[in-house]
Scaffold this motif. Sequence first.
Motif, short mmCIF file in Angstrom:
data_model
loop_
_atom_site.label_atom_id
_atom_site.label_comp_id
_atom_site.label_asym_id
_atom_site.label_seq_id
_atom_site.Cartn_x
_atom_site.Cartn_y
_atom_site.Cartn_z
N LEU A 124 0.54 -1.34 -0.39
CA LEU A 124 0.12 -0.30 0.16
C LEU A 124 0.63 1.23 -0.36
O LEU A 124 0.78 2.54 -0.39
CB LEU A 124 -0.98 0.36 1.31
CG LEU A 124 -1.71 -1.04 1.15
CD1 LEU A 124 -2.52 -1.36 2.73
CD2 LEU A 124 -2.70 -1.30 0.38
N TYR A 140 2.54 1.61 -3.05
CA TYR A 140 1.60 2.25 -4.24
C TYR A 140 1.73 3.40 -3.94
O TYR A 140 1.43 4.53 -5.31
CB TYR A 140 0.31 1.55 -4.13
CG TYR A 140 -0.90 2.02 -5.04
CD1 TYR A 140 -0.84 1.62 -6.57
CD2 TYR A 140 -1.40 2.93 -4.19
CE1 TYR A 140 -1.73 2.54 -7.91
CE2 TYR A 140 -3.00 3.09 -5.22
CZ TYR A 140 -2.81 3.19 -7.26
OH TYR A 140 -3.38 3.75 -8.10
N TYR A 141 1.65 3.51 -3.11
CA TYR A 141 0.53 5.83 -2.90
C TYR A 141 2.35 6.58 -3.05
O TYR A 141 2.50 7.40 -3.20
CB TYR A 141 0.34 5.82 -1.78
CG TYR A 141 -1.22 5.34 -1.62
CD1 TYR A 141 -2.49 5.92 -2.62
CD2 TYR A 141 -1.75 4.66 -0.74
CE1 TYR A 141 -3.29 5.81 -2.90
CE2 TYR A 141 -3.13 3.80 -0.98
CZ TYR A 141 -3.88 4.80 -1.85
OH TYR A 141 -5.38 4.65 -2.05
N ASN A 197 0.69 5.29 -7.56
CA ASN A 197 -0.81 6.64 -7.40
C ASN A 197 -1.26 7.39 -8.74
O ASN A 197 -0.27 8.12 -9.19
CB ASN A 197 -0.77 7.27 -6.36
CG ASN A 197 -2.27 7.73 -6.00
OD1 ASN A 197 -3.13 7.17 -6.28
ND2 ASN A 197 -2.50 9.20 -6.16
N SER A 245 -5.64 0.63 -4.80
CA SER A 245 -4.57 0.43 -3.83
C SER A 245 -4.90 -1.15 -2.58
O SER A 245 -4.61 -1.86 -2.86
CB SER A 245 -4.28 1.15 -2.92
OG SER A 245 -5.60 1.63 -1.82
#
Length: 419
Positions: A44, A47-48, A52, A281
């Motif tokens: 997570l 991903y961010y 993103n 996500s």
Amino acid sequence: AEQQALQQVRKQFPILDQQANNSPLVYLDNAATTQKPQRVIDSLNRYYTMTNSNVHRASHTLSAEATLQFEQARETLAQFINAGHSKEVIWTRGTTESINLIAHSWGSTLRPGDEIILSTLEHHANIVPWQLLAQRTGAVINVIPLQDNGDLDLAAYKRLLSTKTRLVAVTHVSNAIGTINPVKQIIALAHAAGALALIDGAQALPHFNVDVTDLDADFYVFSAHKLYAPTGIGVLYAKQALLESMPPWQAGGEMIAKVSFTETTFNDLPFKFEAGTPNISGAIGFATAIKWLQAQDRRLLEQHETHLFNLALDGCSQIKGWQRIGSPEKSVSLLSFTLAGQHQQDIGYILDQQGIAVRTGHHCAMPLMQALSLAGTTRASFAFYNTRDEVNRLVEALDRISHAQQVSIPTHQPQTDDD
Ligand code: PMP
């Protein structure tokens, strides 16, 4: 060596290593939600931090990367349950939303007098959407009763099936008492009567592999958060032909092919059922959890869960007034019980004071509690990261509670309805 391997697995769940009420946390509420391995938490974050972007639209590189990861996640999930094609995997918010999607979309074809069969073991998420649908359409709900031993009464099920039956919606595993239902047989019988079958797999996949093609399920639904993955994401699996025939449910961007103010045509599967920006996500985190799980020695993990369950069962069986609620065999590693003279809410409170997290109440299965003539139970649900030591702490704590003359807790914890 096996103990070492299990310790290594546990170490990957950072949340478990903490104190609750000045005792080491013992997390035995895994049927409500499981903890997440560091790998999933990291995915997570990654991903961010790196990727993103919105999926399926923009012409730029980040969006292409996000789309790739999002669609690869769908592929991972399709393979995990052995779906025929990744188009058959629709992302939803979870089991509850998957069932609501089916009830609204497929359910809109029902006519007065059409019949839906549910079972006494259902979670409210597999009851209430059908009740609302029955009110909208005039369809009728029938319920498979329990036998005296707590298992579903299959003879009664066969009698309920008829040419009027359109859908049989049954849970694979009971979240309240752990029973594993013979869903392959239930599905075959539904098909023989010309009905479709929906299986609620929320409590099954966390414990064993499921092959939706082998089961021949028309619909199979589950939540990521019970499978070591994030909240807010889940899956609706359905056979492709069925999904093609179903009208869209939620409407907006992503689910359309062409829009004008006079006419809209809808996107292909799976996008027809995924209106709006999805939980990108979450899907990626879900796939990470599945890949993590597949890289583990699942046979060892399953053996360990069974071992913990038997240890808890043996220990608790020695306690005066302790009674197990549930199927004598065919259960996942989940122990629902009552303790004579003690209210389950008090039990939950006292265990919590010692750092032991369990679930008490009706477990979102009030009709089941009524059928069992119980106000509720205490439920300890085990995952492979739990230890023998934790089970022993539970058993010892329950033994002490059973000896307490009278427990009086000044204020009850508020009873929530969240699992
Ligand atoms: N069905 C069963 C058998 C469950 O255990 C749960 C969650 N406790 C649900 C449905 C609902 O799942 P969710 O809240 O993730 O939508």
